[in-house]
Design an enzyme around this catalytic site. Structure first.
Site, PDB file in Angstrom:
ATOM      1  N   ASP A   8      54.260  34.061  36.567  1.00 41.30           N
ATOM      2  CA  ASP A   8      53.101  34.420  35.761  1.00 41.30           C
ATOM      3  C   ASP A   8      52.093  35.018  36.731  1.00 41.30           C
ATOM      4  OD1 ASP A   8      50.740  34.560  34.361  1.00 41.30           O
ATOM      5  OD2 ASP A   8      50.530  32.401  34.023  1.00 41.30           O
ATOM      6  N   LYS A  70      44.749  42.494  39.025  1.00 40.87           N
ATOM      7  CA  LYS A  70      45.488  42.785  37.790  1.00 40.87           C
ATOM      8  C   LYS A  70      44.719  43.737  36.869  1.00 40.87           C
ATOM      9  CE  LYS A  70      47.694  40.164  34.051  1.00 40.87           C
ATOM     10  NZ  LYS A  70      48.074  38.775  33.714  1.00 40.87           N
ATOM     11  N   GLU A 148      53.148  37.703  27.954  1.00 43.08           N
ATOM     12  CA  GLU A 148      52.658  36.353  28.244  1.00 43.08           C
ATOM     13  C   GLU A 148      52.652  35.426  27.023  1.00 43.08           C
ATOM     14  OE1 GLU A 148      49.001  37.236  30.315  1.00 43.08           O
ATOM     15  OE2 GLU A 148      50.132  38.091  31.975  1.00 43.08           O
ATOM     16  N   ASP A 170      45.891  33.014  23.875  1.00 41.85           N
ATOM     17  CA  ASP A 170      45.890  33.009  25.343  1.00 41.85           C
ATOM     18  C   ASP A 170      44.619  33.663  25.868  1.00 41.85           C
ATOM     19  OD1 ASP A 170      46.356  33.265  28.031  1.00 41.85           O
ATOM     20  OD2 ASP A 170      48.243  34.353  27.857  1.00 41.85           O
TER      21      ASP A 170
HETATM   22  N1  LIG Z   1      38.042  23.769  32.432  1.00 48.64           N
HETATM   23  C1  LIG Z   1      37.739  25.052  32.292  1.00 48.64           C
HETATM   24  N2  LIG Z   1      36.740  25.442  31.472  1.00 48.64           N
HETATM   25  C2  LIG Z   1      36.413  26.751  31.339  1.00 48.64           C
HETATM   26  N3  LIG Z   1      37.043  27.744  31.979  1.00 48.64           N
HETATM   27  C3  LIG Z   1      38.047  27.416  32.798  1.00 48.64           C
HETATM   28  C4  LIG Z   1      38.451  26.061  32.998  1.00 48.64           C
HETATM   29  N4  LIG Z   1      39.485  26.042  33.875  1.00 48.64           N
HETATM   30  C5  LIG Z   1      39.705  27.318  34.214  1.00 48.64           C
HETATM   31  N5  LIG Z   1      38.844  28.149  33.582  1.00 48.64           N
HETATM   32  C6  LIG Z   1      38.758  29.603  33.690  1.00 48.64           C
HETATM   33  O1  LIG Z   1      40.034  30.132  33.341  1.00 48.64           O
HETATM   34  C7  LIG Z   1      40.251  31.354  34.051  1.00 48.64           C
HETATM   35  C8  LIG Z   1      41.594  31.302  34.715  1.00 48.64           C
HETATM   36  O2  LIG Z   1      42.573  31.062  33.759  1.00 48.64           O
HETATM   37  P1  LIG Z   1      44.085  31.421  34.022  1.00 48.64           P
HETATM   38  O3  LIG Z   1      44.499  30.903  35.339  1.00 48.64           O
HETATM   39  O4  LIG Z   1      44.841  31.021  32.842  1.00 48.64           O
HETATM   40  O5  LIG Z   1      43.927  32.998  34.044  1.00 48.64           O
HETATM   41  P2  LIG Z   1      44.917  34.096  34.558  1.00 48.64           P
HETATM   42  O6  LIG Z   1      46.301  33.767  34.130  1.00 48.64           O
HETATM   43  O7  LIG Z   1      44.671  34.320  36.000  1.00 48.64           O
HETATM   44  O8  LIG Z   1      44.367  35.359  33.784  1.00 48.64           O
HETATM   45  P3  LIG Z   1      45.074  36.351  32.755  1.00 48.64           P
HETATM   46  O9  LIG Z   1      46.068  35.578  31.980  1.00 48.64           O
HETATM   47  O10 LIG Z   1      43.905  36.824  31.950  1.00 48.64           O
HETATM   48  O11 LIG Z   1      45.658  37.426  33.598  1.00 48.64           O
HETATM   49  C9  LIG Z   1      39.131  31.494  35.053  1.00 48.64           C
HETATM   50  O12 LIG Z   1      38.173  32.425  34.571  1.00 48.64           O
HETATM   51  C10 LIG Z   1      38.538  30.091  35.096  1.00 48.64           C
HETATM   52  O13 LIG Z   1      37.171  30.110  35.420  1.00 48.64           O
HETATM   53 MG   LIG Z   2      47.407  34.093  32.379  1.00 43.84          MG
END
Ligand SMILES: Nc1ncnc2c1ncn2[C@@H]1O[C@H](COP(=O)(O)OP(=O)(O)OP(=O)(O)O)[C@@H](O)[C@H]1O
Ligand SMILES: [Mg+2]
Length: 568
Positions: A8, A70, A148, A170
């Site tokens: 991922d 990304k 995804e 998502d």
């Molecule tokens: N407990 C929480 N409350 C609010 N926001 C959160 C929390 N935990 C993580 N985040 C937010 O979630 C985001 C990261 O999520 P995730 O790792 O799923 O994204 P990603 O897979 O990198 O992004 P994408 O899927 O959009 O490419 C960040 O912006 C982070 O600040």
């Molecule tokens: Mg993601």
């Protein structure tokens, strides 16, 4: 076939997974963490850091640190790392993939060469291709690119028996995707899918950051938005506070000892959960609306949704949960870890490819109709919206005038009868059509979409066998891709103009009077804020003002630096 890992590749975090027998599992990284920050940094010493190490030093090395690569995939953006060279988004992304590959190899104790990588459902062909290319550069054989939300649904549905209508919501760091699918025994059928690029946790951070900056400049009359180090510190604080608000009613953002003037200042900003919710309410509301629209696209009703799966870190925000619960009268599935579910689904897809898991049938869709423009500016659909992929369909057309030797094929995506109201994905010319009266030549146009969501269009004259083909933008999703690209490009232009204006005004400081300096300072402040907030309207305004400023600076200093303007 050997082992295929699941990846991922997220905007803010990435995850890796593998099939342990029949069970998908997360592979921890070299630090024992189950997710790895998608951050790459180039240090003074010439080292390249990836993951936690890169994230941890971002504050002291803002210039050399790349976050959210990304968001640039598939664009022609160039990361200029000065003495470390220039890199494309694919190259930066490949550094992340290389680390994930290495961590997987260490954990599994074997070489890993094959992977399934997930992408947002809306990713177009160039973005999917860029993702593939990043994999290739990292020494990975990308066996499949999967959406995804589909991966998330697969991971959940794999663990349950029987029938279910599932909505996957998502909301990650950089993107929003929603997919409605049904499961009947081991058949998964994606019914509909919607999404929005450039909507995620980073945007919430930016909103909060804007508020903090505004407040500070009102209180102290000082603008710190041009200080990269302070800004990175503040970004970290803002994100931390946002996450804290998920479990607490209030949070504090504090930066002590800002020495912008002669006396030290402290930045302190308190925010309640409710105040934060007001900031993001509109964004969350739009995601709920898109979710309802996706269900409508599938010809279903909100009450048909039986399971609500939340994925992505931002889906932990209480307002997201409460707004969704009230829209669907349903509590989200609790057993799911939103940060891991996409990677787990990728491992399941991988094992479907190797044949380890062979009783699952997965059918994805193209959420838009695809077709061509015909006489009178009309649109003819060749593949209908929500057609299952892979798919292939053709239609025969003819000429509109006598002895017409060529036709232009304009490939469109959308639902309107009028070609101009749909999105053009590309066009090409088929020439060498046989001479004949209007209506005589037979031109077959063939549309095919593969399992990766890549659309190929071919046109051929049935009689002369002359043909022309084109591979174009992914048919999976088109949404605000154009505005996203424009946004990135305008943001980059404004950023480079800001740098240019700063450099010029510094260089010719002695030639500038006070009021001009003030005007420059103010413009830079407004532009930086617009960059941070990715406010396209403001950015466009800044573009004109900055270009004018550069013109003025150049004419003032022309004797000193002939030709500067050319390079701006
Ligand atoms: N407990 C929480 N409350 C609010 N926001 C959160 C929390 N935990 C993580 N985040 C937010 O979630 C985001 C990261 O999520 P995730 O790792 O799923 O994204 P990603 O897979 O990198 O992004 P994408 O899927 O959009 O490419 C960040 O912006 C982070 O600040
Ligand atoms: Mg993601």
């Amino acid at each position: 076939m050997g082992r295929i890992i699941g990846i991922d590749l997220g905007t803010t975090n990435s995850g890796i997974s593998f099939m342990d027998g029949e069970e998908p599992k997360i592979i921890p990284n070299d630090r024992g963490n189950r997710i790895t920050p998608s951050v790459v940094a180039f240090t003074e010493k010439g080292e390249i850091l990836i993951g936690e190490a890169a994230k941890n030093q971002a504050v002291i090395n803002a210039e050399g640190t790349i976050l959210s690569v990304k968001r640039y995939m598939g664009s022609d953006h160039i990361f200029n790392l000065k003495q470390h060279g220039v890199y494309s988004p694919e190259e930066i992304s490949s550094f992340i993939l290389k680390k994930l590959k290495k961590d997987a190899e260490t954990f599994l104790g074997e070489e890993v060469t094959d992977a399934v990588i997930t992408v947002p459902a809306y990713f177009k062909e160039n973005q999917r291709k860029a993702t593939r290319e990043a994999g290739r550069l990292a020494g990975l054989n990308v066996k499949r690119i999967i959406n995804e939300p589909t991966a998330a649904a697969l991971a959940y549905a794999y663990s349950i028996k029987g029938k279910a209508n599932i909505l996957v919501y998502d909301l990650g760091g950089g993107t929003f995707d929603v997919t409605y699918l049904s499961k009947e025994n081991n058949r998964f059928t994606v019914q509909s899918s919607r999404g929005k690029s450039n909507l995620g946790g980073i945007d919430f951070d930016n909103l909060l950051l804007g508020k903090v900056l505004d407040n500070f400049s009102k209180e102290c009359g000082i603008d710190i938005s041009t200080d990269k180090i302070l800004m990175q510190q503040l970004r970290d604080q803002v994100e931390r506070a946002k996450i804290e608000l998920t479990s607490r009613e209030n949070a504090l953002i504090a930066l002590p000892f800002i020495t912008a003037s002669n006396k030290p200042l402290h930045l302190q900003f308190e925010i309640t959960r409710r105040e934060f919710e007001v900031l993001i309410e509109e964004f969350i509301g739009s995601t709920v609306e898109l979710s309802l629209a996706a269900i409508k696209d599938a010809g279903a009703k909100p009450e048909n949704v039986e399971t609500l799966i939340l994925s992505g870190g931002s889906s932990r925000i209480p307002l997201v949960r409460s707004m969704l619960s009230s829209a669907f009268k349903l509590e989200p599935e609790k057993k799911i870890n939103p940060e891991e579910v996409v990677a787990l689904g990728a491992a399941i897809q991988a094992s479907m490819l190797t044949g380890e898991v062979n009783d699952i049938v997965l059918t994805d869709i193209t959420p838009f109709s695809l077709g061509v423009e015909i006489e009178g500016g009309k649109f003819v659909k060749i593949l209908q919206a929500n057609t299952r992929v892979p798919a292939r369909k053709s239609r025969v057309f003819t000429t509109i005038s006598d002895n017409q030797r060529s036709v232009e094929i304009n490939i469109l995506q959308g639902e309107s009868e009028n070609a101009s109201e749909n999105t053009s994905l590309g066009r090409f010319l088929l020439s060498g059509i046989r001479d004949g009266k209007r209506g005589e030549p037979r031109i077959e146009v063939i549309f095919s979409i593969d399992a990766d969501g890549i659309l190929r269009v071919k046109a051929r004259d049935i009689d002369t066998k002359v043909e022309q083909k084109i591979t174009i933008n992914s048919a999976f999703r088109e949404y605000d891709e154009i505005s996203f690209k424009e946004k990135i490009s305008i943001k980059n232009r404004v950023t480079s103009l800001v740098n240019r204006v700063s450099a010029l005004s510094e260089k010719f400081d002695g030639f500038l009077d006070r009021s001009f300096k003030k005007e420059i300072g103010e413009t830079i402040r407004i532009a930086t804020k617009a960059i941070v907030n990715e406010n396209v309207k403001e950015l466009s305004k800044c573009l004109i003002v900055l270009e004018t400023l550069i013109g003025e600076l150049n004419s003032l200093c022309y004797d000193e630096e002939a030709g500067e303007y050319e390079q701006a």
